[in-house]
Design a protein around this motif. Structure first.
Motif, PDB file in Angstrom:
ATOM      1  N   PHE A  16       0.838  -1.293  -0.043  1.00  0.00           N
ATOM      2  CA  PHE A  16      -0.022  -0.082   0.035  1.00  0.00           C
ATOM      3  C   PHE A  16       1.014   1.367  -0.143  1.00  0.00           C
ATOM      4  N   ILE A  17       0.252   2.398  -0.204  1.00  0.00           N
ATOM      5  CA  ILE A  17       1.049   3.687  -0.299  1.00  0.00           C
ATOM      6  C   ILE A  17       0.375   4.627   0.565  1.00  0.00           C
ATOM      7  N   GLU A  18       1.076   5.609   0.950  1.00  0.00           N
ATOM      8  CA  GLU A  18       0.669   6.654   1.982  1.00  0.00           C
ATOM      9  C   GLU A  18      -0.226   6.077   3.020  1.00  0.00           C
ATOM     10  N   ALA A  19      -1.323   6.528   3.457  1.00  0.00           N
ATOM     11  CA  ALA A  19      -2.178   5.983   4.714  1.00  0.00           C
ATOM     12  C   ALA A  19      -2.182   4.537   4.689  1.00  0.00           C
ATOM     13  N   GLY A  20      -2.160   3.836   3.657  1.00  0.00           N
ATOM     14  CA  GLY A  20      -2.070   2.599   3.650  1.00  0.00           C
ATOM     15  C   GLY A  20      -0.931   1.747   3.772  1.00  0.00           C
ATOM     16  N   ALA A  21      -0.118   2.430   3.951  1.00  0.00           N
ATOM     17  CA  ALA A  21       1.440   1.678   4.070  1.00  0.00           C
ATOM     18  C   ALA A  21       1.559   0.933   5.260  1.00  0.00           C
ATOM     19  N   PHE A  22       2.059  -0.325   4.938  1.00  0.00           N
ATOM     20  CA  PHE A  22       2.310  -1.380   6.274  1.00  0.00           C
ATOM     21  C   PHE A  22       3.349  -1.028   6.673  1.00  0.00           C
ATOM     22  N   ALA A  23       3.463   0.196   7.700  1.00  0.00           N
ATOM     23  CA  ALA A  23       4.923   0.712   7.985  1.00  0.00           C
ATOM     24  C   ALA A  23       4.526   1.164   9.578  1.00  0.00           C
ATOM     25  N   TRP A  24       5.675   1.075  10.361  1.00  0.00           N
ATOM     26  CA  TRP A  24       5.774   1.621  11.678  1.00  0.00           C
ATOM     27  C   TRP A  24       6.965   2.446  11.515  1.00  0.00           C
ATOM     28  N   VAL A  25       7.036   3.869  12.374  1.00  0.00           N
ATOM     29  CA  VAL A  25       7.988   4.551  12.372  1.00  0.00           C
ATOM     30  C   VAL A  25       8.929   4.031  13.621  1.00  0.00           C
ATOM     31  N   ARG A  26      10.283   4.196  13.284  1.00  0.00           N
ATOM     32  CA  ARG A  26      11.183   3.760  14.351  1.00  0.00           C
ATOM     33  C   ARG A  26      11.518   5.254  15.045  1.00  0.00           C
ATOM     34  N   GLY A  27      11.604   5.026  16.490  1.00  0.00           N
ATOM     35  CA  GLY A  27      12.003   6.179  17.395  1.00  0.00           C
ATOM     36  C   GLY A  27      10.832   7.052  18.040  1.00  0.00           C
ATOM     37  N   LEU A  28       9.849   6.853  17.977  1.00  0.00           N
ATOM     38  CA  LEU A  28       8.733   7.602  18.422  1.00  0.00           C
ATOM     39  C   LEU A  28       8.673   7.537  19.960  1.00  0.00           C
ATOM     40  N   GLU A  29       9.007   6.353  20.308  1.00  0.00           N
ATOM     41  CA  GLU A  29       9.174   5.789  21.934  1.00  0.00           C
ATOM     42  C   GLU A  29      10.265   6.752  22.450  1.00  0.00           C
ATOM     43  N   GLU A  30      11.052   7.121  22.003  1.00  0.00           N
ATOM     44  CA  GLU A  30      12.308   7.807  22.279  1.00  0.00           C
ATOM     45  C   GLU A  30      11.931   9.429  22.544  1.00  0.00           C
ATOM     46  N   GLN A  31      10.787   9.655  21.873  1.00  0.00           N
ATOM     47  CA  GLN A  31      10.354  11.018  21.997  1.00  0.00           C
ATOM     48  C   GLN A  31      10.045  11.617  23.688  1.00  0.00           C
ATOM     49  N   ASP A  32      10.497  12.754  24.221  1.00  0.00           N
ATOM     50  CA  ASP A  32      10.065  13.159  25.602  1.00  0.00           C
ATOM     51  C   ASP A  32       8.653  13.857  25.507  1.00  0.00           C
ATOM     52  N   PRO A  33       7.534  13.007  26.030  1.00  0.00           N
ATOM     53  CA  PRO A  33       6.311  13.600  25.876  1.00  0.00           C
ATOM     54  C   PRO A  33       5.998  14.981  26.675  1.00  0.00           C
ATOM     55  N   THR A  34       7.020  15.548  27.524  1.00  0.00           N
ATOM     56  CA  THR A  34       7.156  16.716  28.171  1.00  0.00           C
ATOM     57  C   THR A  34       7.171  17.788  27.365  1.00  0.00           C
ATOM     58  N   ALA A  35       7.971  17.420  26.018  1.00  0.00           N
ATOM     59  CA  ALA A  35       8.457  18.641  25.248  1.00  0.00           C
ATOM     60  C   ALA A  35       7.214  18.695  24.364  1.00  0.00           C
ATOM     61  N   TYR A  36       6.179  18.203  24.356  1.00  0.00           N
ATOM     62  CA  TYR A  36       5.210  18.524  23.232  1.00  0.00           C
ATOM     63  C   TYR A  36       3.782  18.841  24.009  1.00  0.00           C
ATOM     64  N   ASP A  37       2.878  19.560  23.226  1.00  0.00           N
ATOM     65  CA  ASP A  37       1.435  19.731  23.563  1.00  0.00           C
ATOM     66  C   ASP A  37       0.596  18.823  22.811  1.00  0.00           C
ATOM     67  N   TRP A  38       1.071  18.348  21.414  1.00  0.00           N
ATOM     68  CA  TRP A  38       0.103  17.578  20.518  1.00  0.00           C
ATOM     69  C   TRP A  38       1.065  16.768  19.758  1.00  0.00           C
ATOM     70  N   VAL A  39       0.605  15.501  19.570  1.00  0.00           N
ATOM     71  CA  VAL A  39       1.134  14.431  18.562  1.00  0.00           C
ATOM     72  C   VAL A  39       0.055  14.451  17.520  1.00  0.00           C
ATOM     73  N   THR A  40       0.565  14.595  16.211  1.00  0.00           N
ATOM     74  CA  THR A  40      -0.295  14.692  15.012  1.00  0.00           C
ATOM     75  C   THR A  40       0.254  13.646  13.879  1.00  0.00           C
ATOM     76  N   SER A  41      -0.596  13.260  13.270  1.00  0.00           N
ATOM     77  CA  SER A  41      -0.487  12.165  12.241  1.00  0.00           C
ATOM     78  C   SER A  41      -1.702  12.440  11.169  1.00  0.00           C
ATOM     79  N   LEU A  42      -1.470  11.552   9.839  1.00  0.00           N
ATOM     80  CA  LEU A  42      -2.499  11.737   8.993  1.00  0.00           C
ATOM     81  C   LEU A  42      -2.997  10.262   8.805  1.00  0.00           C
ATOM     82  N   GLU A  43      -4.368  10.519   8.750  1.00  0.00           N
ATOM     83  CA  GLU A  43      -5.338   9.587   8.591  1.00  0.00           C
ATOM     84  C   GLU A  43      -5.340   8.361   9.490  1.00  0.00           C
TER      85      GLU A  43
END
Length: 371
Positions: A64-91
Motif C-alpha cells: 500500500f502507499i501513503e495512509a495504507g502503508a504497512f509501516a511503523w516509524v522507528r524512534g517515536l518511543e524515544e520522544q520526550d512527551p513533556t516536550a510536546y503539547d500535541w502529537v499529530t499524524s495523517l489518516e
C-alpha cells in the motif's frame, strides 16, 4: 537536525510522518499555523520551519502507499512527551496513527497532558482498510483523539458515518501558495494542455494520452505537456517519442517549476478513477492550476467537485468524453478566459495558504479551549 523553528512558539507539536508522505502538504501546513513549532519524525527533511528528526520505518511489505502503508516509524518511543503539547499524524487507519495513539496514552499515564490530532482526507464511509487489522486497530485507537481535522467536507461525513463524535471534528480545506501559483502576465492562445499529477492509473494519465489523437484531429496544433513521476512513466515516454503525438514529458518539477509549467498552458486536465480503496478527495493539483488562472477539464470522481467549481468541465471516464471536453474549452475562447479568471478568484477567496493555515490553527485552539 533542525530545519528551522520558532523557539517562542506557544504550541509544540510532534508530527509523525507516513513513509511515503508527499512534501509541502500536511506537516508543512501545521508548521505555518501561527504560534506553532513542529518537530517531525520523517525519512526526508520536510519543507518549512520544522525541526526534523531523521527516521526510518519498519516496513515488512510495500503493498500500500501513503495512509495504507504497512509501516511503523522507528524512534517515536524515544520522544520526550513533556516536550510536546500535541502529537499529530495523517489518516485514521494509518499504522503510524495507531503508534501516536499508544504514545499519547502512555504519556498521559505518566501524567503528561499531550493532546492528539489526526488529519484526514478520507471520503469513503466504507473504507475497506477499516475492516483489516491492524488498520481497524489504528482507527479505533484514535476515537478519543482531541481533534479530527478534515481537509474536505466529505471527510466529516465519513467520520460521522463511522461513529466519531461531531464535537471533535473540524473542517478546514487546504490552501495553496497563490504567489507561487499565479496567472501568466497574458493568457496564451496556444492550445497547450498540462497534466501535472502522479503518473499512476488512479490519476488517469492513460486516458489523457488516449484522448490526445482525437483532440489533435480537431485541433492539429494541440499539445499535451506532462510532469510527474509514477508507474505509468514508460507510457508517457513512449507517447512522447512518437512523431506527431503532440506529447511532451517535462520530468519531475519542484514547486516553483510547477508554477512556471502551469503558466505556460491554456488548460489543465487529469482523469482520476476510483480504486478499491480510494476515490478522488480534493486534488491539490486542481487548486494550483486554478490559482494559475487555468480552466479545468477532468473526469467526475469522488469529491473532486469540492475543489473544481461549476463551469469547469466534468466529463465521464472515457478518452472520447475527455477529448470532447478539451476540444470544447479550446473552441470557446471567451469561456476559457472567463473560467480562468473565475478559478483564480475562487482560490484567492477560499484556498489562500496563509488564511487556511491560520484557520487550521484556530481549529487547534478551539480544541485546546475545549479541553
Amino acid at each position: 537536525m533542525t530545519v528551522g523553528g520558532d523557539a517562542g512558539a506557544a504550541r509544540r507539536m510532534l508530527w509523525v510522518s507516513l513513509p511515503d508522505q508527499r512534501a509541502r502538504r500536511e506537516v508543512y501546513w501545521m508548521s505555518r499555523m501561527p504560534g506553532t513549532q513542529v518537530t517531525a519524525l520523517a525519512s526526508a527533511a520536510p519543507d518549512g520551519d520544522i525541526t526534523w528528526v531523521p527516521s526510518t520505518y519498519r516496513r515488512p511489505i510495500k503493498r500500500f502507499i501513503e495512509a495504507g502503508a504497512f509501516a511503523w516509524v522507528r524512534g517515536l518511543e524515544e520522544q520526550d512527551p513533556t516536550a510536546y503539547d500535541w502529537v499529530t499524524s495523517l489518516e485514521l487507519c494509518s499504522l503510524v496513527t495507531g503508534q501516536a495513539s499508544r504514545w499519547r496514552r502512555d504519556a498521559r499515564a505518566r501524567g503528561c497532558r499531550v493532546r492528539q490530532a489526526v488529519v484526514t482526507w478520507e471520503n469513503l464511509a466504507d473504507q475497506p482498510l477499516y475492516k483489516l487489522p491492524p488498520y481497524k486497530q489504528a482507527l479505533d485507537s484514535c476515537r478519543d483523539a482531541d481533534l479530527l481535522l478534515c481537509m474536505v467536507d466529505a471527510a466529516r461525513d465519513h467520520l460521522l458515518d463511522n461513529g466519531f463524535d461531531d464535537e471533535l471534528i473540524q473542517v478546514v480545506k487546504p490552501g495553496v501558495d497563490t504567489q507561487t501559483f499565479h496567472p501568466a502576465s497574458a493568457p496564451t492562445d496556444d492550445p497547450t494542455i498540462v497534466f501535472c499529477s502522479p503518473l499512476a492509473p488512479n490519476k488517469g494519465i492513460d486516458t489523457v494520452l488516449a484522448a490526445m489523437p482525437m483532440v489533435r484531429a480537431a485541433i492539429p496544433e494541440a499539445r499535451l505537456r506532462v510532469a510527474g513521476r509514477g508507474p505509468l512513466l514508460p507510457l508517457v515516454e513512449s507517447a512522447a517519442a512518437q512523431p506527431g503525438s503532440g506529447v511532451e514529458y517535462a520530468g519531475v518539477l519542484d514547486t516553483a517549476g510547477v508554477g512556471a509549467f502551469l503558466r505556460e498552458a491554456a488548460v489543465f486536465t487529469t482523469a482520476p478513477r476510483p480504486t478499491w480503496k480510494w476515490t478522488e478527495q480534493l486534488g491539490l493539483a486542481y487548486l494550483e492550476a486554478m490559482a494559475s488562472g487555468l480552466p479545468v477539464v477532468t473526469t467526475r470522481c469522488g469529491t473532486n467537485d469540492e475543489a473544481v467549481t461549476p463551469g469547469n468541465s466534468f466529463v465521464d471516464d472515457s478518452p472520447e468524453a475527455l477529448a470532447e471536453g478539451l476540444i470544447g474549452i479550446f473552441t470557446d475562447r471567451e469561456r476559457r478566459l472567463r473560467l480562468g479568471a473565475e478559478n483564480r478568484a475562487h482560490v484567492l477567496a477560499h484556498h489562500d495558504l496563509a488564511t487556511q493555515c491560520a484557520r487550521m490553527g484556530d481549529a487547534f485552539a478551539a480544541a485546546e479551549r475545549r479541553a
